[in-house]
Design an enzyme around this catalytic site. Structure first.
Site, PDB file in Angstrom:
ATOM      1  N   ASP A 100       0.853  -1.181   0.000  1.00 19.23           N
ATOM      2  CA  ASP A 100       0.000   0.000   0.000  1.00 19.23           C
ATOM      3  C   ASP A 100       0.896   1.241   0.000  1.00 19.23           C
ATOM      4  O   ASP A 100       1.742   1.396   0.879  1.00 19.23           O
ATOM      5  CB  ASP A 100      -0.877  -0.032   1.266  1.00 19.23           C
ATOM      6  CG  ASP A 100      -2.235   0.598   1.061  1.00 19.23           C
ATOM      7  OD1 ASP A 100      -2.279   1.673   0.442  1.00 19.23           O
ATOM      8  OD2 ASP A 100      -3.223   0.033   1.542  1.00 19.23           O
ATOM      9  N   ASP A 201      -2.801   4.791  -2.364  1.00 24.55           N
ATOM     10  CA  ASP A 201      -3.764   5.395  -1.436  1.00 24.55           C
ATOM     11  C   ASP A 201      -4.106   6.849  -1.789  1.00 24.55           C
ATOM     12  O   ASP A 201      -3.208   7.656  -2.056  1.00 24.55           O
ATOM     13  CB  ASP A 201      -3.118   5.362  -0.041  1.00 24.55           C
ATOM     14  CG  ASP A 201      -4.058   5.829   1.062  1.00 24.55           C
ATOM     15  OD1 ASP A 201      -5.013   5.109   1.359  1.00 24.55           O
ATOM     16  OD2 ASP A 201      -3.818   6.919   1.631  1.00 24.55           O
ATOM     17  N   GLU A 258      -6.634   4.130  -5.510  1.00 25.89           N
ATOM     18  CA  GLU A 258      -7.816   4.678  -4.846  1.00 25.89           C
ATOM     19  C   GLU A 258      -7.912   6.108  -5.375  1.00 25.89           C
ATOM     20  O   GLU A 258      -7.124   6.966  -4.974  1.00 25.89           O
ATOM     21  CB  GLU A 258      -7.648   4.661  -3.336  1.00 25.89           C
ATOM     22  CG  GLU A 258      -8.917   5.090  -2.635  1.00 25.89           C
ATOM     23  CD  GLU A 258      -8.730   5.382  -1.153  1.00 25.89           C
ATOM     24  OE1 GLU A 258      -9.632   5.095  -0.374  1.00 25.89           O
ATOM     25  OE2 GLU A 258      -7.669   5.924  -0.765  1.00 25.89           O
ATOM     26  N   HIS A 331     -11.220  -2.316   3.821  1.00 25.09           N
ATOM     27  CA  HIS A 331     -10.997  -1.938   5.222  1.00 25.09           C
ATOM     28  C   HIS A 331     -11.654  -0.613   5.602  1.00 25.09           C
ATOM     29  O   HIS A 331     -11.596  -0.218   6.761  1.00 25.09           O
ATOM     30  CB  HIS A 331      -9.492  -1.858   5.474  1.00 25.09           C
ATOM     31  CG  HIS A 331      -8.859  -0.744   4.679  1.00 25.09           C
ATOM     32  ND1 HIS A 331      -8.808  -0.752   3.309  1.00 25.09           N
ATOM     33  CD2 HIS A 331      -8.294   0.419   5.066  1.00 25.09           C
ATOM     34  CE1 HIS A 331      -8.246   0.351   2.889  1.00 25.09           C
ATOM     35  NE2 HIS A 331      -7.913   1.089   3.929  1.00 25.09           N
ATOM     36  N   ASP A 332     -12.225   0.096   4.615  1.00 22.37           N
ATOM     37  CA  ASP A 332     -12.910   1.367   4.900  1.00 22.37           C
ATOM     38  C   ASP A 332     -14.426   1.222   4.810  1.00 22.37           C
ATOM     39  O   ASP A 332     -15.156   2.199   5.013  1.00 22.37           O
ATOM     40  CB  ASP A 332     -12.493   2.447   3.882  1.00 22.37           C
ATOM     41  CG  ASP A 332     -11.032   2.833   4.009  1.00 22.37           C
ATOM     42  OD1 ASP A 332     -10.484   2.758   5.119  1.00 22.37           O
ATOM     43  OD2 ASP A 332     -10.446   3.206   2.979  1.00 22.37           O
TER      44      ASP A 332
END
Ligand code: GLC
Length: 564
Positions: A100, A201, A258, A331-332
């Site tokens: 990440d 990210d 993302e 995870h969000d």
């Protein structure tokens, strides 16, 4: 359509939240050795690539999305040697590793930021965004994603620093070429280690509106969402292109960005043949129950028809320009079973059909840890039970907007990022085989029954269903069509999502009943035969398909015009 094949199109990705996956050293926190210990489980599941959420050194204010040293591993998680071992051990099982990349911001505990704070003449000051106070007030009225102003006062000085997310996550100043080069060197250092690539990210936040003009306030806090001034701003392409040229291109690696805020018309710049990334996540259907990702209290009603329309619009746009990264959890996000199935979250037929519906879309399927068990949301009673920064902020903001504490808890329970962050239930023992000591976040209430060991032994389990899904896409007789085939929506009744995948002479019509009643569908291809299904298979008579509640089926035919 007609895009050239790339190696990463055939992958199936499993996302690991390391803090919650498996604790090998008995401190209640998951770690890299815990991942290594369970590589056989992942190989058996059939996934080919792992996205590991940040493992870098961090004070863990945002659980690793606040990096204080990009080239060191968080001691809770292990060492560089552990990371190397993970890459090697995964490789031996045919599994690639994606890390990440958090380069919109660092931690305030990064030495760059510490030096910038302690000495205004230090060159590192240029790596961050500092601005003088305006009559003792913050420079703009922009709201950070995790609440409050984007500006945090610098102790002892009449100035502020900028943060899109939490106040311990100062934004890096991408306008600074020295900083950019340092980031590229770091990215190349990791790629040289043999990782397959990066999930990137919050990357659309790296360019700000440099006029720093105030925006119209949009909340009871009298602030304005920063996204309109700091997300996908004009000029961002120059940075993204430079990043790709200096790093990703040299290694032919995979990148999954993302990238919220990218309009469908702009997708070509992001994922086209010469786009900045291999794929991006589209959040439009994931966020269909709320007005925006950062306003959980603005709940929206939705129907399966709307979900279907959003998914298909997204798929057609991705197909026009490139390749997508398909997901129903991360995870969000809350657990998919709870969000998309609502009252049917505990119905395993429903969970399976939801899984299959997104899994056979065109693009790389991403599975988030626990999704393959059909895990559901964890309802908490008190705000003190949450660890997630944004859950606490959303609770406070809901109250400021005039909701009662009960309503605020309800919104947070539905959307909290902690729903997906509960420790992975490996078995029914105390602490679920995740650890032998109390985990950093509570296990779900259901784990004594809902766990991996129980599902391994049950041929009808959600886990074994996911194995079947993965094997059918990767190794089944229609792998070419399911991986590389085109997609188009099919007409269906309101609780059914249906689409066609096709390549060459092969046509696969995929039907998913996301409702609790039996429905009949007129088949566009009356000669179709079922090649994959859930439950006991479907009933087809005279060109009409009967789908039982929560049932899915894939029908194959060879001629585009049907058999009659
Ligand atoms: C991304 C991550 C999220 C994190 C944020 C700030 O949205 O997925 O977990 O909190 O960026 O880094």
């Amino acid at each position: 359509m007609g895009m050239d094949k790339n190696w990463w199109q055939k992958e199936v990705v499993y996302q690991i939240y390391p803090k919650s996956f498996c604790d090998s050293n008995c401190d209640g926190i998951g770690d890299i050795q815990g991942i290594i210990k369970n590589l056989d489980y992942l190989q058996d599941l059939g996934v080919t690539m792992l996205w590991i959420c940040p493992i870098f050194q961090s004070p863990m204010d945002d659980n690793g999305y606040d990096v204080s040293d990009y080239q060191a591993i968080a001691p809770q998680f292990g060492t560089i040697a552990d990371a190397d071992e993970l890459i090697e051990q995964a490789k031996q099982r045919g599994i690639k590793i994606v890390l990440d990349l958090v380069i919109n911001h660092s931690s305030d505990e990064h030495t760059w930021f510490q030096q910038a704070l302690s000495d205004p003449d230090n060159p590192c000051r240029g790596y961050y965004i500092f601005k003088p106070a305006q009559n003792g007030q913050p420079p703009t009225n922009w709201r950070s994603i995790f609440g409050g102003s984007v500006w945090e006062p610098v102790p002892g000085r009449e100035e502020y620093y900028y943060h899109t997310f939490g106040k311990k996550q100062p934004d890096l100043n991408w306008e600074n070429p020295v900083l950019r080069q340092k980031l590229y060197d770091m990215v190349n250092w990791w790629l040289d280690k043999g990782i397959a690539g990066f999930r990137v990210d919050a990357i659309t936040f790296i360019k700000k509106d440099l006029t720093w003009a105030n925006r119209t306030p949009d909340g009871a806090d009298e602030l304005a969402n920063c996204s309109t001034a700091s997300r996908n701003q004009p000029g961002i392409g120059t940075f993204l292109h430079e990043l790709k040229e200096n790093t990703f291109d040299k290694h032919k690696c995979v990148t999954i960005a993302e990238a919220p805020g990218v309009a469908y018309e702009e997708l070509g710049d992001f994922i086209g043949e010469h786009g900045y990334f291999s794929m991006i996540f589209d959040f439009r259907y994931a966020d269909l129950d709320i007005a925006s990702g950062s306003e959980w209290f603005k709940r929206l009603p939705w129907t399966v028809r709307e979900l279907r329309d959003k998914i298909m619009v997204s798929q057609m746009a991705l197909q026009k320009h490139g390749w997508g990264a398909n997901f129903i959890e991360n995870h969000d996000q809350p657990r998919a079973a709870t969000k998309y199935l609502r009252d049917a979250q505990g119905n395993s037929d429903a969970v399976k059909t939801l899984g299959a519906m997104y899994f056979f879309l065109r693009g790389v399927p991403f599975i988030y840890q626990g999704q393959e068990l059909g895990m559901t949301n964890f309802e908490r009673q008190d705000i003190s039970e949450f660890n997630d920064l944004s859950s606490i902020d959303q609770y406070n903001r809901s109250i400021l907007e005039g909701f009662s504490p009960e309503q605020a808890m309800h919104f947070v329970n539905l959307r909290s990022r902690d729903n997906a962050r509960t420790p992975f239930p490996w078995n029914g023992e105390q602490y679920g085989g995740f650890s032998i000591v109390k985990p950093w976040l509570s296990m779900t209430q259901e784990y004594p029954e809902l766990n991996a060991a129980a599902q391994q032994n049950d041929p009808d389990s959600v886990l074994n269903f996911y194995k079947n899904l993965i094997a059918f896409r990767q190794k089944g007789p229609y792998q070419d069509c399911l991986i590389y085939g085109d997609i188009e929506p099919l007409e269906s009744s309101s609780d059914v999502i249906a689409y066609r995948r096709s390549i060459g002479e092969t046509i696969l019509d995929c039907w998913f009943n996301l409702g609790g009643t039996t429905v009949e569908e007129r088949l566009p291809q009356p000669d179709a035969v079922q090649v994959w299904h859930t439950q006991k298979g479907v009933d087809i008579q005279n060109g009409t398909l009967r789908l039982a509640p929560w049932q899915s089926v894939i029908l194959k035919s060879n001629t585009k015009n049907g058999g009659n």
